[in-house]
Scaffold this active site. Sequence first.
Site, PDB file in Angstrom:
ATOM      1  N   LYS A  54       0.840  -1.216   0.000  1.00  0.00           N
ATOM      2  CA  LYS A  54       0.000   0.000   0.000  1.00  0.00           C
ATOM      3  C   LYS A  54       0.862   1.248   0.000  1.00  0.00           C
ATOM      4  O   LYS A  54       0.541   2.248  -0.639  1.00  0.00           O
ATOM      5  CB  LYS A  54      -0.855   0.054   1.272  1.00  0.00           C
ATOM      6  CG  LYS A  54      -2.101  -0.752   1.231  1.00  0.00           C
ATOM      7  CD  LYS A  54      -3.073  -0.333   2.317  1.00  0.00           C
ATOM      8  CE  LYS A  54      -2.560  -0.337   3.727  1.00  0.00           C
ATOM      9  NZ  LYS A  54      -2.176  -1.623   4.295  1.00  0.00           N
ATOM     10  N   ASP A  72       6.939   4.053   6.265  1.00  0.00           N
ATOM     11  CA  ASP A  72       6.278   4.459   5.016  1.00  0.00           C
ATOM     12  C   ASP A  72       6.487   5.943   4.725  1.00  0.00           C
ATOM     13  O   ASP A  72       6.555   6.361   3.571  1.00  0.00           O
ATOM     14  CB  ASP A  72       4.762   4.198   5.091  1.00  0.00           C
ATOM     15  CG  ASP A  72       4.431   2.751   4.772  1.00  0.00           C
ATOM     16  OD1 ASP A  72       5.141   2.149   3.939  1.00  0.00           O
ATOM     17  OD2 ASP A  72       3.472   2.225   5.360  1.00  0.00           O
ATOM     18  N   LYS A 105     -13.216 -10.148 -14.735  1.00  0.00           N
ATOM     19  CA  LYS A 105     -13.903 -10.776 -13.598  1.00  0.00           C
ATOM     20  C   LYS A 105     -13.927  -9.820 -12.394  1.00  0.00           C
ATOM     21  O   LYS A 105     -14.966  -9.619 -11.770  1.00  0.00           O
ATOM     22  CB  LYS A 105     -13.190 -12.070 -13.233  1.00  0.00           C
ATOM     23  CG  LYS A 105     -13.930 -12.876 -12.203  1.00  0.00           C
ATOM     24  CD  LYS A 105     -13.660 -14.339 -12.371  1.00  0.00           C
ATOM     25  CE  LYS A 105     -14.487 -15.128 -11.376  1.00  0.00           C
ATOM     26  NZ  LYS A 105     -13.911 -16.444 -11.155  1.00  0.00           N
ATOM     27  N   GLY A 159      21.628   2.855  16.911  1.00  0.00           N
ATOM     28  CA  GLY A 159      21.155   1.788  17.776  1.00  0.00           C
ATOM     29  C   GLY A 159      21.053   2.262  19.212  1.00  0.00           C
ATOM     30  O   GLY A 159      21.438   3.393  19.538  1.00  0.00           O
ATOM     31  N   CYS A 174      25.228   7.885  14.118  1.00  0.00           N
ATOM     32  CA  CYS A 174      24.716   8.087  15.471  1.00  0.00           C
ATOM     33  C   CYS A 174      25.474   7.225  16.482  1.00  0.00           C
ATOM     34  O   CYS A 174      26.588   7.580  16.851  1.00  0.00           O
ATOM     35  CB  CYS A 174      23.205   7.887  15.501  1.00  0.00           C
ATOM     36  SG  CYS A 174      22.440   8.829  16.831  1.00  0.00           S
ATOM     37  N   HIS A 220      21.411  11.448  11.484  1.00  0.00           N
ATOM     38  CA  HIS A 220      21.094  10.334  10.576  1.00  0.00           C
ATOM     39  C   HIS A 220      21.018  10.842   9.140  1.00  0.00           C
ATOM     40  O   HIS A 220      19.946  11.254   8.692  1.00  0.00           O
ATOM     41  CB  HIS A 220      19.756   9.708  10.967  1.00  0.00           C
ATOM     42  CG  HIS A 220      19.807   8.962  12.252  1.00  0.00           C
ATOM     43  ND1 HIS A 220      20.071   7.611  12.312  1.00  0.00           N
ATOM     44  CD2 HIS A 220      19.678   9.382  13.537  1.00  0.00           C
ATOM     45  CE1 HIS A 220      20.079   7.226  13.584  1.00  0.00           C
ATOM     46  NE2 HIS A 220      19.842   8.281  14.341  1.00  0.00           N
ATOM     47  N   GLU A 269      20.845   9.258   6.526  1.00  0.00           N
ATOM     48  CA  GLU A 269      19.972   8.431   5.671  1.00  0.00           C
ATOM     49  C   GLU A 269      18.543   8.968   5.591  1.00  0.00           C
ATOM     50  O   GLU A 269      17.791   8.613   4.698  1.00  0.00           O
ATOM     51  CB  GLU A 269      19.968   6.975   6.171  1.00  0.00           C
ATOM     52  CG  GLU A 269      19.177   6.705   7.456  1.00  0.00           C
ATOM     53  CD  GLU A 269      19.987   6.938   8.741  1.00  0.00           C
ATOM     54  OE1 GLU A 269      21.001   7.654   8.666  1.00  0.00           O
ATOM     55  OE2 GLU A 269      19.583   6.417   9.800  1.00  0.00           O
TER      56      GLU A 269
HETATM   57  N1  GLN Z   1      21.817   5.361  21.716  1.00  0.00           N
HETATM   58  C1  GLN Z   1      22.476   6.524  21.246  1.00  0.00           C
HETATM   59  C2  GLN Z   1      21.880   7.785  21.829  1.00  0.00           C
HETATM   60  O1  GLN Z   1      20.773   7.778  22.274  1.00  0.00           O
HETATM   61  C3  GLN Z   1      22.466   6.587  19.728  1.00  0.00           C
HETATM   62  C4  GLN Z   1      21.121   6.771  19.150  1.00  0.00           C
HETATM   63  C5  GLN Z   1      21.039   6.387  17.716  1.00  0.00           C
HETATM   64  O2  GLN Z   1      21.925   5.712  17.207  1.00  0.00           O
HETATM   65  N2  GLN Z   1      19.978   6.800  17.041  1.00  0.00           N
HETATM   66  O3  GLN Z   1      22.526   8.808  21.830  1.00  0.00           O
END
Ligand code: GLN
Length: 551
Positions: A21, A75, A227, A364, A391, A522, A524
């Site tokens: 979707k 999305d 159909k 992460g 990050c 970030h 990306e």
């Molecule tokens: N855990 C790390 C922080 O909170 C990095 C966050 C992340 O990679 N988006 O600063």
Amino acid sequence: MKNKEHKYIFVLGGVMSGVGKGVVTSSIGLLLQQKGYPVNLVKVDPYLNVDAGTMNPTEHGEVFVLRSGLETDQDMGNYERFLGRDLTNEDYMTSGMVYQSVIARERSLEYGGKCVEAIPHVRDEILSRFVAAATYNGSFISVIEIGGTVGDFQNELFIEAARVIKMEHPDNVLFVMVSYLPMPGTLGEMKTKPTQTAVRDLNSYGVQPDFIIARSKEALDEKRKEKLSVSCSVNKDRVISAPDIKSIYEAPLNFERDGLSDQLLEALKLPEKRHASLSAWGRFAKAVSNEKAPEVSIAIVGKYFDTGDFVLSDAYLSVIESIKFSAAKLGKRAKISWVNSKHFEKGKSTASLSKFDGVIVPGGFGEAGIEGKIKAIKFVREHKIPYLGICYGMQLMVIEYARHVLGLKDANTAEIKKTAKHLIVDVMLEQKQHLIEAKYGGTMRLGVYPAYLKKGTMARKAYKKEIIEERHRHRYEINPAYVKKIEDAGLIFSGTSPDGVLMEIAELKKSDHPFMIGTQFHPELQARPLAPHPLFTEFIKAATVRKGKKH
Ligand code: GLN
């Protein structure tokens, strides 16, 4: 409705979820935009979370952060990438947001003593959000994707709100059902029955689809089109075939071949403002799935690896797409491999990373797999393998440098070990209180912030400008008390907040390493098909150079 001319296209799912979707919504947006109409794309997530920020990415896919800082569904990332522009808070809503507003109003007696009910109060809150999305974004057409499938409890009120807009403005509203035609192996033919049933379910809400996008393994034949047309009361030209494709970026091109945008404009009684030009998009779509392009192999080192690659591609969607865009721009094809950092903790040698042309440690949270990531970063630094740290990947790059180059053995982040002697990465001041009060939802440093880039650095060279704006999502930062020490030891903080306090980009000197960059933000989240992100492009370039040297 404030603007009586505004058009709405609601995209609904039938039969089952996960058949695209979002791609249909994005493609419709791109096509209508190419026809000269300002479009905004809206995602409705029927779950009760107030935003997507509190959800585990391996269960729900990546959290896509808007420019404003709102944490949304993946999305929204596809929408922005297809439209090639930023979306706003009005373009995203969840049941949680809707109920939160209604309950807040009830608590402040704004319903004047009335009994507050799903209909009309919740439905009207949804209606006003649909209208807000149409009004605040200066668009002429809103394409609104209602998450889930027809028949779900959670999305009923959203469909009901859409029905009311249709009832009031019949010429301005279309319903597009994205359905699926299974092809059981034993039969070898596509079955239309589940779609017929889904349309009947939708009819029971008082809604009739104007279009059916029929997803299937192969293209729909005439017989099945007929159909579906007859049994679902949808004009045959508006039953659109959507067979499986190599890349989602081919979808708008395929739809256009079936005349989808002309059909949509006709159904909305709108003239074609200009002929949709998809040539630049077409060139990109071809490049991004060109299997003959020379390969560069990129490893993504992370911790979420017990779930299977399929889940991972959702959890790191924007990172993967950013790699692909830059590779396509450079006429390359990226082969992405997942490397579980926990294995490096259990004794697997990081030397296995030599086979890759470039390594990424993405964002992460938490402790799992961290020591393995630091080992991986040490290896790529010492062996001059191109590295992009995003990050957490930047924070760990700086910690690794502090441990092994500065000799600060227990350098760490307060996220893992508050008692470490050298807290190279510490919690940001304004975050401390949030953590004490367990206020996790929407409280990180989120959204766009500016950064200044130092002259003569790789970052400045890549961006070709002094001030950039990038999207953030973190609670921790490089501890200002260590900045000078680290810089004296050779690492450069090439990007900082305008006041110089927050470190936004870290890099190694070109003479020390061909490409080692970490970003607190970030990148990306702002890479686009027709405008790949400069840091990813430079990273892929460096990976290509390494590959050339290996052979
Ligand atoms: N855990 C790390 C922080 O909170 C990095 C966050 C992340 O990679 N988006 O600063």
